[in-house]
Design an enzyme around this catalytic site. Structure first.
Site, PDB file in Angstrom:
ATOM      1  CB  ALA A  15     102.732  -9.754 -50.244  1.00 60.91           C
ATOM      2  CD  GLU A  35     112.617 -15.368 -48.700  1.00 60.31           C
ATOM      3  OE1 GLU A  35     112.381 -16.512 -48.381  1.00 60.31           O
ATOM      4  OE2 GLU A  35     111.335 -14.731 -48.460  1.00 60.31           O
ATOM      5  CB  ALA A  36     112.799 -18.324 -44.381  1.00 59.86           C
ATOM      6  CG  HIS A 471      95.894 -21.409 -56.418  1.00 55.74           C
ATOM      7  ND1 HIS A 471      94.870 -21.618 -57.589  1.00 55.74           N
ATOM      8  CD2 HIS A 471      97.006 -21.356 -56.981  1.00 55.74           C
ATOM      9  CE1 HIS A 471      95.578 -21.616 -58.678  1.00 55.74           C
ATOM     10  NE2 HIS A 471      96.817 -21.244 -58.497  1.00 55.74           N
TER      11      HIS A 471
END
Length: 532
Positions: A15, A35-36, A471
Site C-alpha cells: 500500500a 520504512e522500518a 493473510h
C-alpha cells in the site's frame, strides 16, 4: 525545526509504495515514506522462488508470533510480516489473485460504501499489465507485471485432470469473470525477477525530486495539534526525529503495526490504553479487533516416482543446472514459481449457493514450512483453506514501548462452520488424490496419514498441523458506522489529517490471497486523496 512534507506515509509495503507513487505524481506535493526495514535488493528478494528463504529471514521479516491458541492445539502461530522496502510484497509467494467479485460486494453491504466490485474493478485494472489474453476484467497499462505460470509439471497436470474427474470445471483466469474452478495461478513477475510493490511502483517513482524514502525508521508515535494529526516521531540510527505533515499522515504499516501505532498514540480501546499509561485521545474499541486470516492445511502424499518432484530435483546436480538455465535463458521453470502452481476455488457442501468456500494450492514438493529443507522423500502437496472464515482475533499493545511486539490473538477455528468446512476440505482433497488420473502416481499419504479417518480425527490433525497463509487483515475495519475505525474514505474516526491505507481496513477477508486487493485499496485511496 522538523522537516515538513505534504504527506508522510508509514510503511513502504504494497500500500505505501502505491500511495507514494500516485501522490508524488503531483510535482507540487512533497511525499515522505518511512520504512522500518532496509533494502530489498538482496538476491533472494528478487528471485521469484526466493520467498522460500525470505519469509522467515529476520533481516527482511518481522517474526511476530501469535499467542497460544486453543484452536490449533495450543500452538503459537508464526506471523512473519515484511520488514523491508516493498514490505510483504518483497517476500511473499507472488500469487496474484483478487478474490471473488462477491467479496467486494460484501464490503459494501458491511458499510464500505463505494467499494463494491463494480467500484473497485477500474482500480484493479489500472494496477496491472497482464501478459495473458486481453479481457474487460484485466489491465494492460499498469505498473505491476502479472504473468501466467511459466512452469510445466506432469504431476500437477495429472492432479488437474483428477480434479476434472470429480466434476470440477477448468478456469483459465481466476481474475476474470469468476474464480470458480481449477487452473494455473498467476504471479507478479517482471522478466525472470519478482515484481514487488517496490520494483513496480516505488523505485521508479523515487527518481522524482518530491519523493523521499527513509529506511530503518521505526515510528514511535503520532503528533497532534488538538484533534488533528500534524506529524510523527520515529527512531533512526539511535536518535528520535520528528517530521510534520501539512496535509495528512497515512498509516500503511499493515494489519499488525497500523493498529499498534494507533493504540500507542491514544486511539484504541480506552481500558487497554489506560492499562499501559497511555492517554485516551479517541476511545475506539475496534482498533486491533476483527483480525482475520486464512488457516491452511497441508496434505502430503509420497509419489511413486521422483521424476516430477522438486524434492528429488534439488538434490540432482543436472536437474539443478537445467533449472538455472531455464530461468536465466528463458525466464521459465521451477525458479519462477510462487507459493502454488495449480489449484483453484471449489465448493463444499456448506457453500452459500455456488460461491466457492475452499481454495486449493498444489506444489510438486513437500516441506514442513518455508525456509526448511525439502523432505528427502518424493513429496507432493495439496494445501487448502477456508475462503470465508468466521473466526476473528485481535492485536493489542502489551506496553507503551513502541519496540515491544503486540499481543496477537489468532483464535482460529473458533466457530463450528470454520471447523466443518476445514474437515470437508480434507475429504475433497482426498477425493482428488484417489481419482484415476492421479491415484497411480502416489503410494502413501504422509500428512495427515491414512489412519486419520473420522471427522474427529481429521479436526485433531488440522489443529495439530494447520498453518497461517500470512493473510492477516481487518484490524482497522472500514465502515459507515461510528464503531468502525476508518470511514469509507479511510479517514480515522475522531481525528483529522490521519488515514489508514492497507489490508487492515478490510471489513472482511477476501476469499484468496490478499496482496492483489491491497494493491487495489491503495490505488483507490490515492484517487480519493487526490480528489480532495
Amino acid at each position: 525545526m522538523p522537516q515538513e512534507f505534504d504527506y508522510v506515509i508509514v510503511g513502504s509495503g504494497t500500500a505505501g509504495s502505491v500511495l507514494a507513487t500516485r501522490l508524488s505524481e503531483d510535482e507540487r506535493c512533497r511525499v515522505l515514506v518511512l520504512e522500518a526495514g532496509g533494502s530489498d535488493r538482496g538476491f533472494w528478494q528478487r528471485l521469484p522462488v526466493g520467498y522460500f528463504k525470505s519469509i522467515y529471514d529476520s533481516r527482511v521479516s518481522h517474526l511476530y508470533r501469535g499467542a497460544p491458541d486453543d484452536g490449533i492445539a495450543g500452538r503459537r502461530m508464526d506471523v512473519p510480516r515484511g520488514r523491508v522496502v516493498g514490505g510483504s510484497s518483497s517476500i511473499n509467494g507472488l500469487i496474484y489473485i483478487r478474490g471473488q467479485q462477491e467479496d467486494f460486494d460484501d464490503w459494501e453491504t458491511l458499510g464500505a460504501s463505494g467499494w463494491s466490485f463494480r467500484d473497485v474493478l477500474p482500480h484493479f485494472r489500472s494496477i496491472e499489465t497482464y501478459s495473458g489474453p486481453p479481457s474487460q476484467f484485466r489491465g494492460a497499462h499498469g505498473p505491476l507485471q502479472v504473468s501466467d505460470l511459466r512452469n510445466e509439471n506432469a504431476a500437477c497436470d495429472a492432479w488437474l485432470e483428477a480434479a476434472r474427474q470429480t466434476g470440477l470445471p477448468d478456469n483459465p483466469d481466476f481474475n476474470g469473470v469468476s474464480s470458480y474452478g481449477l487452473g494455473r495461478y498467476q504471479l507478479t513477475l517482471r522478466g525472470r525477477w519478482r515484481d514487488s510493490a517496490a520494483t513496480a511502483f516505488l523505485r521508479p517513482a523515487l527518481r522524482r525530486d518530491n519523493l523521499e524514502l527513509r529506511t530503518h525508521a521505526h515510528v514511535v508515535g503520532l503528533d497532534f495539534d488538538g484533534d488533528r494529526a500534524i506529524g510523527l516521531r520515529y527512531a533512526r540510527r539511535g536518535a528520535t526525529e520528528t517530521v510534520r505533515a501539512a496535509r495528512e499522515v497515512i498509516l500503511a504499516a499493515g494489519s499488525v503495526q497500523s493498529p499498534q501505532i494507533l493504540q500507542l498514540s491514544g486511539i484504541g480501546p480506552a481500558d487497554l490504553l489506560r492499562a499501559h499509561g497511555i492517554g485516551v485521545r479517541v476511545d475506539a474499541p475496534e482498533v486491533g479487533a476483527n483480525l482475520a486470516d486464512h488457516l491452511q492445511m497441508r496434505t502430503i502424499v509420497e509419489l511413486s516416482s521422483g521424476r516430477d518432484c522438486l524434492n528429488d530435483h534439488v538434490r540432482n546436480p543436472l536437474k539443478l543446472a537445467k533449472m538455472g538455465l531455464d530461468w536465466l535463458l528463458w525466464s521459465r521453470g521451477p525458479l519462477t514459481v510462487g507459493a502454488g502452481q495449480v489449484g483453484g476455488a471449489v465448493c463444499t457442501r456448506y457453500a452459500d449457493g455456488n460461491r466457492p468456500d475452499l481454495q486449493l494450492f498444489v506444489m510438486p514438493l513437500s516441506v514442513d514450512r518455508p525456509g526448511t529443507p525439502l523432505h528427502r522423500y518424493s513429496g507432493f502437496t495439496t494445501s487448502y483453506w477456508q475462503c470465508h472464515p468466521q473466526s476473528r482475533g485481535s492485536v493489542a499493545i502489551t506496553s507503551s514501548d513502541p519496540f515491544a511486539d503486540p499481543l496477537i490473538r489468532t483464535d482460529y477455528l473458533s466457530t463450528q462452520l470454520d471447523r466443518d468446512v476445514m474437515i470437508e476440505g480434507m475429504k475433497i482433497v482426498r477425493d482428488i488424490y484417489h481419482q484415476p488420473a492421479f491415484a497411480g502416481l502416489w503410494k502413501n499419504e504422509v500428512v495427515p496419514g491414512a489412519d486419520v479417518r473420522s471427522d474427529k480425527e481429521i479436526l485433531a490433525a488440522i489443529r495439530e498441523h494447520a498453518s497461517t497463509v500470512y493473510h492477516l487483515v481487518g484490524t482497522c475495519r472500514m465502515g459507515n458506522d461510528t464503531a468502525s475505525v476508518v470511514d469509507p474514505q479511510l479517514r480515522v474516526r475522531g481525528v483529522d489529517g490521519l488515514r489508514v491505507v492497507d489490508a487492515s481496513v478490510m471489513p472482511k477477508i477476501t476469499s484468496a490471497n490478499t496482496n492483489a486487493p491491497t494493491f487495489m485499496i491503495a490505488e483507490k485511496a490515492a484517487a480519493m486523496i487526490c480528489q480532495v
